[in-house]
Scaffold this motif. Structure first.
Motif, PDB file in Angstrom:
ATOM      1  N   ASN A 182       0.825  -1.210   0.000  1.00  0.00           N
ATOM      2  CA  ASN A 182       0.000   0.000   0.000  1.00  0.00           C
ATOM      3  C   ASN A 182       0.856   1.256   0.000  1.00  0.00           C
ATOM      4  O   ASN A 182       0.556   2.210  -0.706  1.00  0.00           O
ATOM      5  N   GLU A 183       1.937   1.246   0.788  1.00  0.00           N
ATOM      6  CA  GLU A 183       2.828   2.407   0.826  1.00  0.00           C
ATOM      7  C   GLU A 183       3.464   2.637  -0.532  1.00  0.00           C
ATOM      8  O   GLU A 183       3.563   3.764  -0.999  1.00  0.00           O
ATOM      9  N   ARG A 184       3.879   1.550  -1.186  1.00  0.00           N
ATOM     10  CA  ARG A 184       4.496   1.672  -2.512  1.00  0.00           C
ATOM     11  C   ARG A 184       3.511   2.276  -3.497  1.00  0.00           C
ATOM     12  O   ARG A 184       3.849   3.157  -4.268  1.00  0.00           O
ATOM     13  N   ARG A 185       2.263   1.784  -3.467  1.00  0.00           N
ATOM     14  CA  ARG A 185       1.244   2.309  -4.371  1.00  0.00           C
ATOM     15  C   ARG A 185       0.983   3.784  -4.099  1.00  0.00           C
ATOM     16  O   ARG A 185       0.834   4.569  -5.017  1.00  0.00           O
ATOM     17  N   TYR A 186       0.944   4.121  -2.814  1.00  0.00           N
ATOM     18  CA  TYR A 186       0.682   5.511  -2.433  1.00  0.00           C
ATOM     19  C   TYR A 186       1.797   6.419  -2.936  1.00  0.00           C
ATOM     20  O   TYR A 186       1.550   7.465  -3.503  1.00  0.00           O
ATOM     21  N   ARG A 187       3.043   5.974  -2.744  1.00  0.00           N
ATOM     22  CA  ARG A 187       4.188   6.790  -3.163  1.00  0.00           C
ATOM     23  C   ARG A 187       4.273   6.901  -4.677  1.00  0.00           C
ATOM     24  O   ARG A 187       4.759   7.884  -5.195  1.00  0.00           O
TER      25      ARG A 187
ATOM     26  N   GLY B   1      -7.977  -1.101  -1.163  1.00  0.00           N
ATOM     27  CA  GLY B   1      -7.693  -2.496  -0.856  1.00  0.00           C
ATOM     28  C   GLY B   1      -7.215  -3.265  -2.067  1.00  0.00           C
ATOM     29  O   GLY B   1      -6.484  -4.216  -1.939  1.00  0.00           O
ATOM     30  N   SER B   2      -7.624  -2.852  -3.251  1.00  0.00           N
ATOM     31  CA  SER B   2      -7.148  -3.521  -4.452  1.00  0.00           C
ATOM     32  C   SER B   2      -7.014  -2.494  -5.566  1.00  0.00           C
ATOM     33  O   SER B   2      -7.779  -1.537  -5.635  1.00  0.00           O
ATOM     34  N   VAL B   3      -6.066  -2.761  -6.421  1.00  0.00           N
ATOM     35  CA  VAL B   3      -5.832  -1.824  -7.515  1.00  0.00           C
ATOM     36  C   VAL B   3      -6.617  -2.302  -8.730  1.00  0.00           C
ATOM     37  O   VAL B   3      -6.406  -3.391  -9.228  1.00  0.00           O
TER      38      VAL B   3
END
Length: 50
Positions: free
Chosen positions: A29-34, A43-45
């Protein structure tokens, strides 16, 4: 007595796996946010909708 010990060991192992899984999810989640993907908190991309 052994059945109780087996149960506790099994329970501890499952608990540990769950913690590892949650840690992995949080990192993802942190990676996706960054990376700027705004769907990370759902919860899912599904895909980038920009």
């Amino acid at each position: 007595m052994n059945k109780i010990i087996d149960y506790i060991v099994k329970f501890e192992r499952e608990n540990l796996e769950l913690k590892e899984y949650k840690k992995h999810q949080e990192r993802a989640n942190e990676r996706r946010y960054r990376s700027g993907d705004d769907s990370w908190h759902r919860g899912s991309v599904v895909g980038k909708n920009k």
